[in-house]
Design an enzyme around this catalytic site. Structure first.
Site, PDB file in Angstrom:
ATOM      1  N   CYS A 116      14.177 -89.294  14.102  1.00 20.97           N
ATOM      2  CA  CYS A 116      14.513 -88.248  15.079  1.00 20.97           C
ATOM      3  C   CYS A 116      15.101 -87.007  14.407  1.00 20.97           C
ATOM      4  O   CYS A 116      15.314 -85.989  15.065  1.00 20.97           O
ATOM      5  CB  CYS A 116      15.483 -88.783  16.122  1.00 20.97           C
ATOM      6  SG  CYS A 116      14.823 -90.193  17.004  1.00 20.97           S
ATOM      7  N   CYS A 131      20.871 -92.010  28.555  1.00 19.84           N
ATOM      8  CA  CYS A 131      19.782 -92.001  27.572  1.00 19.84           C
ATOM      9  C   CYS A 131      18.939 -90.737  27.657  1.00 19.84           C
ATOM     10  O   CYS A 131      18.595 -90.283  28.748  1.00 19.84           O
ATOM     11  CB  CYS A 131      18.851 -93.185  27.810  1.00 19.84           C
ATOM     12  SG  CYS A 131      19.675 -94.775  27.894  1.00 19.84           S
ATOM     13  N   LYS A 191      19.512 -85.078  26.278  1.00 24.81           N
ATOM     14  CA  LYS A 191      19.550 -85.776  27.561  1.00 24.81           C
ATOM     15  C   LYS A 191      18.754 -85.066  28.651  1.00 24.81           C
ATOM     16  O   LYS A 191      17.994 -85.697  29.378  1.00 24.81           O
ATOM     17  CB  LYS A 191      21.018 -85.942  28.017  1.00 24.81           C
ATOM     18  CG  LYS A 191      21.185 -86.403  29.449  1.00 24.81           C
ATOM     19  CD  LYS A 191      20.698 -87.837  29.639  1.00 24.81           C
ATOM     20  CE  LYS A 191      20.428 -88.170  31.086  1.00 24.81           C
ATOM     21  NZ  LYS A 191      19.100 -87.714  31.568  1.00 24.81           N
ATOM     22  N   HIS A 196      13.749 -84.912  24.672  1.00 24.65           N
ATOM     23  CA  HIS A 196      13.845 -85.336  23.267  1.00 24.65           C
ATOM     24  C   HIS A 196      12.464 -85.723  22.719  1.00 24.65           C
ATOM     25  O   HIS A 196      12.168 -86.901  22.558  1.00 24.65           O
ATOM     26  CB  HIS A 196      14.836 -86.522  23.175  1.00 24.65           C
ATOM     27  CG  HIS A 196      15.105 -87.001  21.792  1.00 24.65           C
ATOM     28  ND1 HIS A 196      15.035 -86.198  20.662  1.00 24.65           N
ATOM     29  CD2 HIS A 196      15.443 -88.242  21.334  1.00 24.65           C
ATOM     30  CE1 HIS A 196      15.337 -86.917  19.597  1.00 24.65           C
ATOM     31  NE2 HIS A 196      15.567 -88.155  19.965  1.00 24.65           N
TER      32      HIS A 196
END
Lengths: 382, 101
Positions: free
Chosen positions: A82, A204, A326, A330
């Protein structure tokens, strides 16, 4: 070292856009923003994690160069889970510093929503250790393990996490390019279903399609309007063990602390001088640990500071005005570049409704895996 | 997964068998990755394993294999269990899960 062009595509579930479409939109608009022609670009770096697994495409540097009509430049994919986008920016900075390039185009891009959530979760676990994969862990589970230890150490409860999502959704409501550009209330967050205890759905970051790009040039090669140019004052990467079990501490990300210490030193800046920050809130507990590890508040006080509004738009140090991972979304390989784009807009005074008045120093914090890689960039208004 | 990969992983899969430790963290996976069926607990266990340089303690992660819910600080032991489905090779992989001592 200068950022002369910046652009972000809309983030979301983009059914009508392929990975190549996203790369083209971000890359061509960043070059346009910089006033740079394709022939002037001598380095193309694409931050991406999953194109091989999710798209069957393993030659992304060349794909990007072809899509953008950049035929002579060196072009390659940069992968650090990431943190792929942040590391791609760092590698462009290093190449220019070394004299290997004068004009670098850095694109972060990811196409994730064509696959099921189970397939994406399995692919993302490619950033974890073999033992963690064998145990059936997910990244939500890995951060859930950290959250549990953090709760016990600092007396936090599940409900204390909810203010992270409320804040970041409120910020996203000011960002038309966010995946979820709307506010949510505390009750909605608290009522959301559990994904991996103690983390719930609104703790998440989502699965997202999107891309972002920046043009980086050295001072000598640019003739750009100085008012629309932002300086990269520091670019630092650090690593820690991929395995969560081998970390010295489970209540902090050691790689973040190492990277930010080097970045503050390189830029000659202290944490108290940062005006605006984009931090890696892949999960709510990650933002709480990040604001502590970056020196914005003391260890164990992150959740209270977020609840008090210290990191809100209008607070002492606005954090994740884009909406963060969030609520802005993402798309994993794009995130690190998107953070830099958001800060460039803030420092140029072009962030619209979410503009921080007089912002001069911005910090971007991008994490790979559960903390195996961390990247910190410090940007300054010229 | 090819049979040779399962065979190679045997070297590490069984090394925590019979080890006694304590639970230092836990998470209940509801949304499982492909190849797993949730919900299930995964625990992080601190135990005296192989390394003498880590003050006799290391941490490991593994699935929970007991009817009682894991609790932080609970004494546990590593037990032999099936840890994967038979893939195209037909080989069933075994390894260590954890249960209350």
């Amino acid at each position: 070292m200068l950022i002369t062009g910046a652009y972000q595509t809309k983030f979301g579930e983009l059914w009508d856009k392929s990975l190549s479409d996203l790369i083209f939109e971000a890359g061509s608009n960043a070059m346009k923003d910089a006033g740079v022609k394709p022939a002037e670009v001598d380095l193309v770096l694409v931050g991406n994690m999953l194109s091989g697994q999710l798209e069957g495409q393993e030659h992304l540097g060349a794909v990007a160069a072809e899509a953008l009509g950049i035929n002579q430049a060196a072009a390659m994919r940069v992968e650090a889970a990431c943190a792929s986008g942040g590391v791609a920016v760092n590698q462009a900075v290093n190449a220019i510093k070394a004299g290997a390039a004068k004009t670098a185009l850095v694109i972060g891009a990811e196409k994730m929503t064509d696959k099921s959530s189970g397939e994406v979760a399995l692919s993302l676990m490619g950033a974890a250790s073999e033992a963690e994969r064998q145990a059936g862990l997910t990244f939500v589970g890995l951060y859930g393990l950290m959250a549990r230890v953090y709760f016990d150490r600092f007396g936090l409860k599940k409900d204390d996490l909810a203010h992270v999502a409320v804040k970041n959704h409120r910020h996203a409501s000011l960002n038309p390019k966010a995946q979820y550009p709307y506010a949510v209330d505390l009750e909605t967050v608290l009522k959301s279903s559990c994904v991996a205890s103690p983390l719930h759905l609104f703790d998440c970051a989502p699965i997202t399609d999107g891309a972002a790009a920046v043009v980086i040039q050295n001072r000598r090669s640019t003739s750009h309007d100085q008012k629309r140019v932002v300086a990269i004052a520091a670019s630092q990467v650090a690593t820690d063990s991929v395995s969560l079990t081998k970390r010295q501490s489970l209540v902090e990300i050691g790689a973040t602390k190492t990277a930010v210490k080097k970045a503050y030193l390189e830029a000659g800046v202290e944490a108290s001088e940062v005006d605006v920050a984009e931090v890696h809130d892949c999960f709510s507990i990650a933002e709480i640990m990040a604001v502590e590890d970056l020196g914005f508040c003391k260890k164990g006080e992150g959740a209270k500071a977020i609840k008090r509004g210290e990191f809100d738009f209008g607070g002492r140090l606005p954090v994740n005005l884009s909406g963060g991972l969030k609520a802005c979304g993402h798309p994993v390989g794009a995130t690190g570049v998107k953070q830099v784009v958001e800060l460039a807009l803030q420092l140029r005074g072009e962030a619209g409704e979410r503009q921080v008045k007089g912002a001069k120093v911005g910090l971007a914090h991008n994490v790979g895996g559960s903390g195996g890689t961390a990247v910190v960039h410090l940007l300054k208004k010229i | 997964m090819k049979a040779v990969s399962v065979w190679r992983r045997q070297k590490t899969n069984y090394q925590n068998l019979g080890i006694v430790g304590k639970v230092v963290s836990k998470t209940r996976i509801i949304e499982a990755p492909q190849g797993f069926v949730g919900p299930y607990w995964v625990v992080m266990v601190a135990a005296p394993l192989r390394s003498e340089s880590f003050e006799g303690q290391e941490r490991v992660v593994g699935q929970w294999a007991d009817v009682v819910e894991p609790k932080i600080g609970m004494k546990v032991v590593g037990v032999l269990r099936r840890i994967g489905e038979a893939g195209s090779s037909g080989v069933i992989e075994y390894g260590v899960k954890w249960k209350q001592l």
